[in-house]
Scaffold this active site. Sequence first.
Site, short mmCIF file in Angstrom:
data_model
loop_
_atom_site.label_atom_id
_atom_site.label_comp_id
_atom_site.label_asym_id
_atom_site.label_seq_id
_atom_site.Cartn_x
_atom_site.Cartn_y
_atom_site.Cartn_z
N ARG A 135 -5.99 -5.08 10.40
CA ARG A 135 -6.07 -3.98 9.46
C ARG A 135 -7.16 -4.25 8.43
O ARG A 135 -7.41 -5.41 8.08
CB ARG A 135 -4.73 -3.78 8.73
CG ARG A 135 -3.58 -3.47 9.67
CD ARG A 135 -2.30 -3.14 8.93
NE ARG A 135 -2.13 -3.86 7.67
CZ ARG A 135 -1.00 -3.83 6.96
NH1 ARG A 135 0.04 -3.15 7.38
NH2 ARG A 135 -0.91 -4.50 5.82
N ARG A 193 -6.97 -7.50 -3.58
CA ARG A 193 -5.54 -7.25 -3.78
C ARG A 193 -4.92 -8.30 -4.68
O ARG A 193 -4.08 -7.99 -5.53
CB ARG A 193 -4.81 -7.23 -2.43
CG ARG A 193 -5.09 -6.00 -1.58
CD ARG A 193 -4.64 -6.20 -0.14
NE ARG A 193 -3.20 -6.38 -0.01
CZ ARG A 193 -2.61 -6.78 1.12
NH1 ARG A 193 -3.33 -7.05 2.19
NH2 ARG A 193 -1.30 -6.92 1.17
N ARG A 238 7.71 -3.98 -12.17
CA ARG A 238 6.30 -4.26 -11.91
C ARG A 238 5.46 -4.14 -13.18
O ARG A 238 4.30 -4.56 -13.20
CB ARG A 238 5.75 -3.29 -10.86
CG ARG A 238 6.33 -3.48 -9.46
CD ARG A 238 5.69 -2.53 -8.47
NE ARG A 238 6.27 -2.62 -7.14
CZ ARG A 238 5.94 -3.49 -6.21
NH1 ARG A 238 4.99 -4.37 -6.47
NH2 ARG A 238 6.52 -3.49 -5.03
N LYS A 274 7.59 -14.16 -0.32
CA LYS A 274 8.73 -13.80 -1.18
C LYS A 274 9.90 -13.23 -0.39
O LYS A 274 11.06 -13.59 -0.62
CB LYS A 274 8.26 -12.82 -2.25
CG LYS A 274 9.36 -12.22 -3.12
CD LYS A 274 8.76 -11.54 -4.34
CE LYS A 274 7.83 -10.39 -3.98
NZ LYS A 274 8.56 -9.18 -3.57
N ARG A 323 -3.16 -12.00 10.33
CA ARG A 323 -2.21 -11.02 10.87
C ARG A 323 -2.90 -10.06 11.83
O ARG A 323 -4.00 -9.57 11.58
CB ARG A 323 -1.57 -10.22 9.72
CG ARG A 323 -0.53 -9.21 10.18
CD ARG A 323 0.37 -8.77 9.04
NE ARG A 323 -0.37 -8.25 7.90
CZ ARG A 323 0.22 -7.91 6.76
NH1 ARG A 323 1.53 -8.05 6.60
NH2 ARG A 323 -0.50 -7.42 5.75
#
Length: 217
Positions: A156, A167, A89, A13, A123
């Site tokens: 992470r 998530r 949100r 996004k 990542r």
Amino acid sequence: MKIIALGSPGVGKGTYATEIVQKYGMLHISTGQIFRENIKGGTELGLKAKGYIDAGKLVPDEVTIDLVKDRLGKDDCKNGGFLLDGFPRTIPQAEALSGFCEMDMVINFKADPEVIIQRLSGRRVCKKCGATFHAVNIKPKQEGICDACGGELYQRDDDKPEAIKQRLIVYEEQTAPLIGYYKEKGILKEITINEDFGNYKAEIMGRIFDLIENGTE
């Protein structure tokens, strides 16, 4: 033109938003930016938000809404278009927004779950300087070593596949009512982008621009 950008973690996004505002000469307004500016400036609203953040609490809707209302009330928003990123949100936030600013379009950026998991799980972050790499898309020159400072790269915990799945579940649960809300208002546009941006930038942005200008991909 006033646009709201929605999209789950890892959907791209922020990248698409940057291209949109450049194309149409719009402002890119994110809630993170609003918070940082008010906290840094020591405004009354910024200090309120900082109090919650420092206490490890979520900033309440009413404070977030007031911060956004204040930002959208400034001359640069009154006299030109903007893309709103990170707000609303929740349904209460969306209803509050409709009371002080009429939006023209809501774009919900989507990608298949397996694509998002691949993007985020790849990542790697430098323990020393925080630089970001990707196991597939942005490989370091030497595996496991940061190009910038020579620090160790690590994954992470929230970038591990199981954490990412959770998530995405939470995001879908929280966002589904918002999608329905804007669909009912007739201003929701949705686009699924599974391609890698680096290799398909022109094609992807062409589809997004068609969606904005013509309502279809």
